[in-house]
Design a protein around this motif. Structure first.
Motif, short mmCIF file in Angstrom:
data_model
loop_
_atom_site.label_atom_id
_atom_site.label_comp_id
_atom_site.label_asym_id
_atom_site.label_seq_id
_atom_site.Cartn_x
_atom_site.Cartn_y
_atom_site.Cartn_z
N ILE A 1 15.15 22.61 -41.24
CA ILE A 1 13.82 22.04 -40.99
C ILE A 1 13.85 21.44 -39.60
O ILE A 1 14.70 20.60 -39.29
CB ILE A 1 13.48 20.94 -42.01
CG1 ILE A 1 13.47 21.52 -43.42
CG2 ILE A 1 12.14 20.32 -41.67
CD1 ILE A 1 13.55 20.48 -44.49
N LEU A 2 12.93 21.92 -38.77
CA LEU A 2 12.87 21.42 -37.40
C LEU A 2 11.82 20.32 -37.37
O LEU A 2 10.73 20.47 -37.91
CB LEU A 2 12.44 22.58 -36.50
CG LEU A 2 12.74 22.45 -35.02
CD1 LEU A 2 14.24 22.39 -34.79
CD2 LEU A 2 12.13 23.63 -34.28
N SER A 3 12.17 19.22 -36.72
CA SER A 3 11.23 18.09 -36.70
C SER A 3 10.98 17.64 -35.27
O SER A 3 11.91 17.36 -34.52
CB SER A 3 11.87 16.98 -37.55
OG SER A 3 11.35 15.75 -37.22
N ASP A 4 9.71 17.64 -34.88
CA ASP A 4 9.34 17.22 -33.51
C ASP A 4 9.06 15.72 -33.54
O ASP A 4 8.65 15.17 -34.54
CB ASP A 4 8.07 17.98 -33.08
CG ASP A 4 7.82 17.89 -31.58
OD1 ASP A 4 8.68 17.35 -30.85
OD2 ASP A 4 6.75 18.35 -31.12
N THR A 5 9.28 15.04 -32.43
CA THR A 5 9.01 13.59 -32.40
C THR A 5 8.18 13.24 -31.18
O THR A 5 8.03 14.06 -30.27
CB THR A 5 10.32 12.78 -32.32
OG1 THR A 5 10.98 13.11 -31.10
CG2 THR A 5 11.22 13.05 -33.48
N PRO B 1 2.87 17.31 -40.30
CA PRO B 1 2.65 18.57 -39.57
C PRO B 1 3.67 18.84 -38.47
O PRO B 1 3.69 19.92 -37.91
CB PRO B 1 1.26 18.36 -38.97
CG PRO B 1 1.06 16.89 -38.92
CD PRO B 1 1.86 16.31 -40.03
N THR B 2 4.49 17.87 -38.15
CA THR B 2 5.47 18.11 -37.08
C THR B 2 6.81 18.59 -37.62
O THR B 2 7.80 18.59 -36.93
CB THR B 2 5.70 16.84 -36.24
OG1 THR B 2 6.17 15.83 -37.12
CG2 THR B 2 4.42 16.38 -35.57
N MET B 3 6.81 19.00 -38.91
CA MET B 3 8.05 19.54 -39.48
C MET B 3 7.81 20.98 -39.92
O MET B 3 6.83 21.27 -40.59
CB MET B 3 8.48 18.72 -40.68
CG MET B 3 8.77 17.30 -40.31
SD MET B 3 9.44 16.42 -41.69
CE MET B 3 11.13 16.90 -41.60
N ARG B 4 8.72 21.85 -39.54
CA ARG B 4 8.58 23.25 -39.94
C ARG B 4 9.96 23.79 -40.31
O ARG B 4 10.96 23.42 -39.69
CB ARG B 4 8.04 24.09 -38.78
CG ARG B 4 6.65 23.74 -38.30
CD ARG B 4 5.57 24.26 -39.23
NE ARG B 4 5.57 25.71 -39.28
CZ ARG B 4 4.90 26.47 -38.43
NH1 ARG B 4 4.16 25.92 -37.49
NH2 ARG B 4 4.94 27.77 -38.52
N ALA B 5 9.98 24.67 -41.30
CA ALA B 5 11.25 25.31 -41.64
C ALA B 5 11.43 26.54 -40.77
O ALA B 5 10.47 27.27 -40.51
CB ALA B 5 11.23 25.70 -43.11
N ILE B 6 12.63 26.76 -40.26
CA ILE B 6 12.88 27.99 -39.51
C ILE B 6 14.15 28.68 -40.02
O ILE B 6 15.03 28.04 -40.58
CB ILE B 6 13.02 27.76 -37.97
CG1 ILE B 6 14.16 26.79 -37.65
CG2 ILE B 6 11.72 27.27 -37.37
CD1 ILE B 6 14.53 26.77 -36.16
N ASP B 7 14.21 29.98 -39.78
CA ASP B 7 15.37 30.79 -40.15
C ASP B 7 16.29 30.92 -38.97
O ASP B 7 15.86 31.27 -37.88
CB ASP B 7 14.89 32.21 -40.49
CG ASP B 7 14.61 32.36 -41.96
OD1 ASP B 7 15.34 31.73 -42.76
OD2 ASP B 7 13.67 33.11 -42.31
N LEU B 8 17.57 30.67 -39.17
CA LEU B 8 18.52 30.90 -38.08
C LEU B 8 19.11 32.30 -38.22
O LEU B 8 18.84 32.99 -39.20
CB LEU B 8 19.60 29.82 -38.11
CG LEU B 8 19.06 28.40 -37.87
CD1 LEU B 8 20.12 27.35 -38.16
CD2 LEU B 8 18.54 28.24 -36.45
#
Ligand SMILES: Nc1nc2c(ncn2[C@@H]2O[C@H](COP(=O)(O)OP(=O)(O)OP(=O)(O)O)[C@@H](O)[C@H]2O)c(=O)[nH]1
Length: 451
Positions: A272-276, A258-265
């Motif tokens: 894919i943005l990944s939070d840690t 759940p801490t990974m999301r795809a975003i549009d630049l």
């Protein structure tokens, strides 16, 4: 079967009356000979350490109702604190109806037990607190298992002498094992059995995770990992960058993490943005495996965004800590093959104009920086552009991992792309560094040579 009491039970569920847990947080530190308290490391002040511990406690949804730096003239083996301080805090705990005392130090099992007895409240130390946070943040099955393993090892070490938690739970049944087996031995044996079972599960999960990761790496867009010291603002930034942008592509990852999301630049490029989980100084060594499991994504990221609290007085020390943890994980920015890194200097809304300028004009500045405020949104477009530019520059070079049974894909890549590097790891997976144009790359995923 092990007693339930050794399974992970969040502290947040502790309060009896259905209310939130009320905590006291103390940071004990040695007094210097001149009577002034002194920092227990050279960089951070005791006050800053206390604030960090308070922040960590609050992060797991516990109400911190009292906090204090406690200067110690000597360390008492039985209780850490002297009798006067012990009594003073007992009164505070009673009058403020506190049900958890967080002692920001490493307590021996005996100290923890004696403090619990003296204060008639649950006591946890720094390791216990960090374990709680990992427990909350573990996003993957592997992370959860690693955290449970660390918890069990921690508890096992607490079973020396007459640690009585498990005994109390069983109402003092006495001997339950074979002849001559004491309660503590039985508890230790059960914990050891559970540890063995978890190790076995971990092996299976690690194998599955490798499959997931190779699948993810085959996703035709790069991974951008957010790292940073605890409280730097990673989650706030993650939420801002992913705000109301639920892409269909997310479905791919939602079940994995759940801490990974795809975003549009801006250019339409997807990442894919990944939070840690937040980094912390002086991470106890036996927690490193659990911590690493939560940092999975960083080691294979295409870009690392180091989120820094630019307004924190210890910002440089925090940066040094983050870099040293990354180095422990084998990620050494600037070295050949390492992912590029940029610094997002966050919380600039708290800085004056002069301070902002000084940040960029520092002579020892060694890295790409963008000034942002995750709260106000300042600088966010500039950060997105920077991410776009760096990821875009790497466009044509891809790191692809293929399983041992994906030989047809390896051959396809040799025929249709420029293979710059190829190696086989211990698990038999083939790692390829390939240069290819976006059309060939897209085709590779479409035709899937091994399917
Ligand atoms: N003033 C200000 N506060 C911020 C900014 N970004 C985050 N914060 C605050 O800083 C605190 C920590 O933010 P988080 O996003 O939870 O930090 P984190 O890095 O995810 O923290 P961990 O979960 O401990 O790793 C919160 O109270 C945020 O509201 C900012 O740009 N300006």
């Amino acid at each position: 079967m092990i007693d339930n009491s050794s399974e992970y039970q969040p502290l947040t569920a502790m309060s009896d009356g259905g209310g939130r847990t009320r905590a006291l947080v103390i940071h004990p530190c040695r007094k210097s000979r001149h009577g002034k308290s002194m920092a227990d490391d050279r960089v951070r002040s005791p006050q800053a350490r206390l604030e960090e511990a308070v922040g960590l406690t609050a992060a797991i949804d516990i109400d911190v109702v009292e906090q204090a730096v406690v200067p110690l003239s000597s360390l008492r083996p039985a209780t850490l604190l002297g009798t006067g301080k012990l009594e003073e805090l007992r009164i505070l705990i009673e009058s403020r109806e506190i049900d958890l005392a967080v002692v920001d130090a490493d307590l021996t099992p005996v100290q923890q037990r004696n403090l619990e007895k003296a204060w008639k409240t649950k006591v946890i130390d720094r390791t216990g607190l960090i374990l709680e946070i990992f427990g909350e943040r573990a996003a993957t099955k592997e992370g959860e298992l690693q955290v449970e393993l660390a918890h069990l090892n921690y508890q096992k070490s607490r079973l020396v002498r007459s640690w009585t938690h498990l005994e109390r739970q069983r109402g003092g049944f006495g001997f339950i094992g074979g002849p001559g087996e004491t309660q503590i031995e039985a508890d230790r044996r059960m914990i050891s059995e559970r540890i063995t079972a978890i190790r076995r599960q971990l092996e299976t999960v690690t194998r599955t995770r490798q499959l997931h990761r190779s699948r993810r790496q085959k996703a035709p867009y790069p991974v951008v990992a957010l790292v940073g010291y605890t409280n730097a603002g990673k989650s706030t930034l993650f939420n801002r960058l992913t705000q109301s942008k639920v892409l269909a592509a997310d479905m791919l990852f939602a079940t994995l993490d759940p801490t990974m999301r795809a975003i549009d630049l801006v250019t339409g490029r997807k990442v894919i943005l990944s939070d840690t989980v937040g980094f912390i100084s002086e991470l106890p060594t036996h927690l490193i495996a659990a911590f690493r499991a939560t940092l999975e994504e960083v080691t294979s990221a295409d870009l690392i965004v180091h989120v820094r609290d630019a307004a924190h007085p210890d910002t440089e020390a925090q940066k040094a800590d983050v870099l040293s943890v990354l180095a422990d994980l084998g990620v050494k920015p600037g070295e050949e093959g390492a992912p590029p890194m940029i610094e997002a200097m966050n919380k600039i809304d708290l800085l004056s104009e002069d301070e902002r300028e000084a940040m960029f004009n520092r002579a020892d500045r060694d890295i790409d920086m963008v000034a942002i405020s995750a709260v106000s949104g300042d600088g966010i477009p500039a950060l997105m552009e920077r991410i776009d530019a760096i990821v875009g520059a790497q466009d044509s070079i891809h790191h692809i991992v293929l399983e041992p049974w994906e030989g047809a894909s390896v051959s396809w890549l040799h025929r249709n792309a420029d293979v710059l590097d190829q190696r086989v790891d211990d698990a038999g997976a083939t790692h390829l560094q390939v240069r290819m144009d976006p059309i060939a790359y897209a085709k590779f995923f479409k035709i899937k040579p091994d399917d």
